[in-house]
Write an enzyme that holds these catalytic residues in place. Structure first.
Site, mmCIF file in Angstrom:
data_model
loop_
_atom_site.group_PDB
_atom_site.id
_atom_site.type_symbol
_atom_site.label_atom_id
_atom_site.label_comp_id
_atom_site.label_asym_id
_atom_site.label_seq_id
_atom_site.Cartn_x
_atom_site.Cartn_y
_atom_site.Cartn_z
ATOM 1 N N GLU A 319 26.256 -83.989 3.005
ATOM 2 C CA GLU A 319 24.914 -84.717 2.466
ATOM 3 C C GLU A 319 24.828 -85.734 2.150
ATOM 4 O O GLU A 319 24.196 -86.355 2.610
ATOM 5 C CB GLU A 319 26.225 -83.907 0.568
ATOM 6 C CG GLU A 319 24.233 -84.415 -0.365
ATOM 7 C CD GLU A 319 25.248 -85.028 -1.353
ATOM 8 O OE1 GLU A 319 26.048 -84.142 -2.468
ATOM 9 O OE2 GLU A 319 23.831 -85.232 -2.473
ATOM 10 N N HIS A 320 26.321 -86.435 2.257
ATOM 11 C CA HIS A 320 25.890 -88.004 2.295
ATOM 12 C C HIS A 320 26.916 -88.713 3.513
ATOM 13 O O HIS A 320 27.892 -88.210 3.903
ATOM 14 C CB HIS A 320 26.479 -88.749 1.105
ATOM 15 C CG HIS A 320 26.031 -88.776 0.282
ATOM 16 N ND1 HIS A 320 26.618 -87.906 -1.203
ATOM 17 C CD2 HIS A 320 24.790 -89.048 -0.549
ATOM 18 C CE1 HIS A 320 25.915 -87.876 -2.278
ATOM 19 N NE2 HIS A 320 24.998 -88.574 -1.623
HETATM 20 N N1 LIG Z 1 23.903 -82.273 -3.892
HETATM 21 C C1 LIG Z 1 22.883 -83.784 -4.810
HETATM 22 O O1 LIG Z 1 21.750 -84.007 -4.838
HETATM 23 C C2 LIG Z 1 23.600 -83.791 -6.392
HETATM 24 C C3 LIG Z 1 23.501 -85.291 -6.897
HETATM 25 C C4 LIG Z 1 23.956 -85.141 -7.882
HETATM 26 C C5 LIG Z 1 24.729 -85.324 -8.239
HETATM 27 N N2 LIG Z 1 25.387 -83.790 -7.785
HETATM 28 C C6 LIG Z 1 26.576 -82.643 -8.307
HETATM 29 O O2 LIG Z 1 25.430 -82.198 -9.497
HETATM 30 C C7 LIG Z 1 26.975 -81.791 -10.056
HETATM 31 C C8 LIG Z 1 27.065 -82.030 -11.734
HETATM 32 O O3 LIG Z 1 27.810 -81.291 -12.428
HETATM 33 P P1 LIG Z 1 28.676 -81.605 -13.962
HETATM 34 O O4 LIG Z 1 29.337 -79.902 -13.911
HETATM 35 O O5 LIG Z 1 29.075 -82.592 -13.742
HETATM 36 O O6 LIG Z 1 26.750 -80.703 -14.462
HETATM 37 P P2 LIG Z 1 26.261 -80.177 -14.437
HETATM 38 O O7 LIG Z 1 24.611 -80.581 -15.669
HETATM 39 O O8 LIG Z 1 25.887 -79.878 -13.175
HETATM 40 O O9 LIG Z 1 27.039 -79.073 -15.450
HETATM 41 C C9 LIG Z 1 26.764 -78.870 -16.699
HETATM 42 C C10 LIG Z 1 26.375 -77.617 -17.318
HETATM 43 O O10 LIG Z 1 27.834 -76.160 -16.643
HETATM 44 C C11 LIG Z 1 27.503 -75.013 -17.625
HETATM 45 N N3 LIG Z 1 29.149 -74.328 -16.657
HETATM 46 C C12 LIG Z 1 30.385 -74.891 -17.161
HETATM 47 N N4 LIG Z 1 30.733 -74.209 -16.571
HETATM 48 C C13 LIG Z 1 30.816 -73.874 -16.638
HETATM 49 C C14 LIG Z 1 30.948 -71.999 -16.404
HETATM 50 N N5 LIG Z 1 32.349 -71.339 -16.490
HETATM 51 N N6 LIG Z 1 30.336 -70.537 -16.086
HETATM 52 C C15 LIG Z 1 29.140 -71.638 -16.757
HETATM 53 N N7 LIG Z 1 28.914 -72.462 -16.763
HETATM 54 C C16 LIG Z 1 29.507 -73.579 -16.932
HETATM 55 C C17 LIG Z 1 27.351 -75.702 -18.662
HETATM 56 O O11 LIG Z 1 26.710 -74.872 -19.160
HETATM 57 C C18 LIG Z 1 27.483 -77.220 -18.148
HETATM 58 O O12 LIG Z 1 26.381 -77.573 -19.250
HETATM 59 C C19 LIG Z 1 28.566 -82.415 -9.273
HETATM 60 O O13 LIG Z 1 28.951 -81.005 -9.010
HETATM 61 C C20 LIG Z 1 27.833 -83.099 -8.305
HETATM 62 O O14 LIG Z 1 28.450 -83.515 -7.862
HETATM 63 C C21 LIG Z 1 24.963 -82.973 -6.177
HETATM 64 ZN ZN LIG Z 2 27.193 -90.017 -5.874
#
Ligand SMILES: NC(=O)c1ccc[n+]([C@@H]2O[C@H](COP(=O)([O-])OP(=O)(O)OC[C@H]3O[C@@H](n4cnc5c(N)ncnc54)[C@H](O)[C@@H]3O)[C@@H](O)[C@H]2O)c1
Ligand SMILES: [Zn+2]
Length: 436
Positions: A319-320
């Site tokens: 990705e990066h």
């Molecule tokens: N590819 C990209 O461009 C990019 C950019 C920024 C962030 N990210 C990624 O975004 C992600 C953010 O993740 P996060 O978890 O902090 O926030 P998120 O908002 O993506 O997910 C949180 C939600 O996941 C759900 N959840 C948690 N456990 C669960 C389970 N066991 N089953 C079903 N649903 C469940 C819950 O409803 C919760 O609200 C990170 O993996 C980060 O690397 C990717």
């Molecule tokens: Zn980041």
């Protein structure tokens, strides 16, 4: 000579086992949302986020009250970041021009770029309140001219995060929902008794969010597969272990499943970086996630040459990709698969994540082989049109069309052409025959 892995992460089999579990869970949850609508959404919010408000959509006065809780300094910083994202997105929008040309005398072909009419922007917020993700999706949709922007983000520590809501509002969101995960993207795509379905889902998220978007694709459009963060550092001895280790851990902290890969032609740098990672993990307050990512998905690849490093990097399609070498522009010219490039030691992935203006919603799991990241163009649909202005042009193109239809056996199609050859060309083409 084959490349040497000084450190390897989970095997391909282990990774695909993790994917299968997520896939099955998401499928069941989406089916529940489709069957029970709001009741399922509420139950899932309680189950996963322990959040059970009177309504998931924020009212205008709730938004105002939350914005009043953001400090003046934070508000100014958010506005600064949004100005950078807007400036670049506007330049990219300007690069996409409508087209109209006369390809043959009297024949006009064109295309128009039209915004998607309603989008759901997911702003992640499980582990961290990702303020910047609001700029990347909501603001970019605004620049594209999307008339309905519905934004969703999970509660952070039990309540909407003021800075995230402020960024959504300043970015131009028309509706804001405090909903996370599968229930958020599921409700926005499928619609419920209280939420109008959108035409497209955008934004990053954890493995559940990314997989839910993938499964919903077809019902709605999606921007791209933007799951757990991945980072790669391509470095030679022009940089030191401290900067390499810092750049690897900076992105490994996103979660417990964020691959961080060093690709280098220096054994000395590779070994020093691995030692430095261990030292920094003792200092980093987010070491719990960063160390899990490093343990399970961290890799160090030692190559003989820049050509080999390039091949490894294109194969992984991270990705990066942070490039810190004596030939950064050579990588810019030759890299073919990645989310975004960060060239030279003076910039870094955090700049892209938070402030510099390029979009941080980027392809993961090798999706960089077939798409770039989110940008204003993803919100625009390119639709073609055609006109035939003269009788002569209608007859000329009609004769070719008639014969090419009959070549495929399409008599009805051929008649669409023939009727025009007769009318506009004054030619006698028998019914069901090819024009001579
Ligand atoms: N590819 C990209 O461009 C990019 C950019 C920024 C962030 N990210 C990624 O975004 C992600 C953010 O993740 P996060 O978890 O902090 O926030 P998120 O908002 O993506 O997910 C949180 C939600 O996941 C759900 N959840 C948690 N456990 C669960 C389970 N066991 N089953 C079903 N649903 C469940 C819950 O409803 C919760 O609200 C990170 O993996 C980060 O690397 C990717
Ligand atoms: Zn980041």
């Amino acid at each position: 000579m084959p490349v040497t892995y000084l450190k390897k992460g989970k095997s391909a089999e282990e990774r695909s086992g993790d994917d299968a579990t997520v896939r099955a869970n998401v499928e069941a949850i989406l089916a529940d949302i489709e069957a029970r609508g709001d009741a399922a959404v509420r139950a899932l919010s309680v189950k996963f986020d322990r959040y059970d408000p009177p309504a998931f959509r924020l009212t205008a006065s709730e938004i105002e009250a939350l914005m009043n809780r953001v400090s003046a300094r934070d508000m100014a910083d958010i506005r600064f970041a949004q100005a950078q994202v807007r400036r670049f997105a506007e330049a990219q929008r300007a690069s996409m021009t409508d087209v109209e040309i006369e390809t043959l005398p009297g024949i006009i072909l064109g295309h128009r770029n039209l915004p998607v009419q309603s989008v759901g922007c997911y702003v992640p917020g499980g582990k961290f309140p990702m303020v910047a993700s609001a700029h990347m999706s909501v603001l970019t949709a605004s620049v594209a001219g999307v008339p309905r922007i519905a934004a969703a983000t999970p509660p952070f520590k039990g309540a909407p995060n003021p800075a995230v809501i402020a960024a959504m509002h300043l970015g131009g969101a028309h509706e804001i929902y405090v909903l996370g995960g599968i229930q958020a993207v599921g409700a926005l795509a499928l619609g419920t008794q209280t939420i109008e379905p959108v035409h497209m889902l955008v934004g990053p998220g954890n493995a559940y969010v990314a997989e839910a978007k993938r499964q919903l694709f077809g019902r709605v459009g999606i921007d791209l597969f933007a799951g757990p963060t991945e980072t790669m550092v391509i470095a030679d001895e022009t940089v030191d272990a401290e900067v390499c280790a810092t750049d690897l851990l900076g992105q490994a902290e996103h979660g417990y499943n964020s691959p961080a890969v060093l690709v280098t032609n220096s054994r000395r740098l590779a070994e020093a970086t691995m030692a430095e990672v261990e030292r920094l993990l003792k200092l980093l307050p987010t070491a719990e996630t960063a160390s899990a990512s490093w343990r399970d998905y961290g890799e160090v690849v030692l190559c003989d040459s820049h050509e080999e490093m390039l091949a490894v990097a294109n194969d992984i399609a991270s990705e990066h990709v942070q490039v810190m070498t004596d030939r950064d522009d050579w990588y810019l010219e030759n890299m073919t698969a990645y989310g975004a490039l960060f060239l030279g030691p003076r910039t870094n992935v955090a700049n892209g994540d938070k402030v510099i203006g390029t979009n941080h919603t980027l392809p993961t799991k090798k999706a960089g082989r077939y798409t770039g990241g989110l940008w204003v163009g993803k919100f625009l649909k390119t639709h073609s049109y055609q006109k035939v202005l003269t009788d002569e042009a209608a007859a000329t193109i009609g004769e070719y069309c008639s014969r090419l239809c009959m070549l495929e056996g399409f008599v009805g199609h051929a008649e669409q052409a023939n009727v025009r050859v007769r009318r506009y060309g004054g030619r006698n083409v028998p019914y069901g025959a090819a024009a001579e």
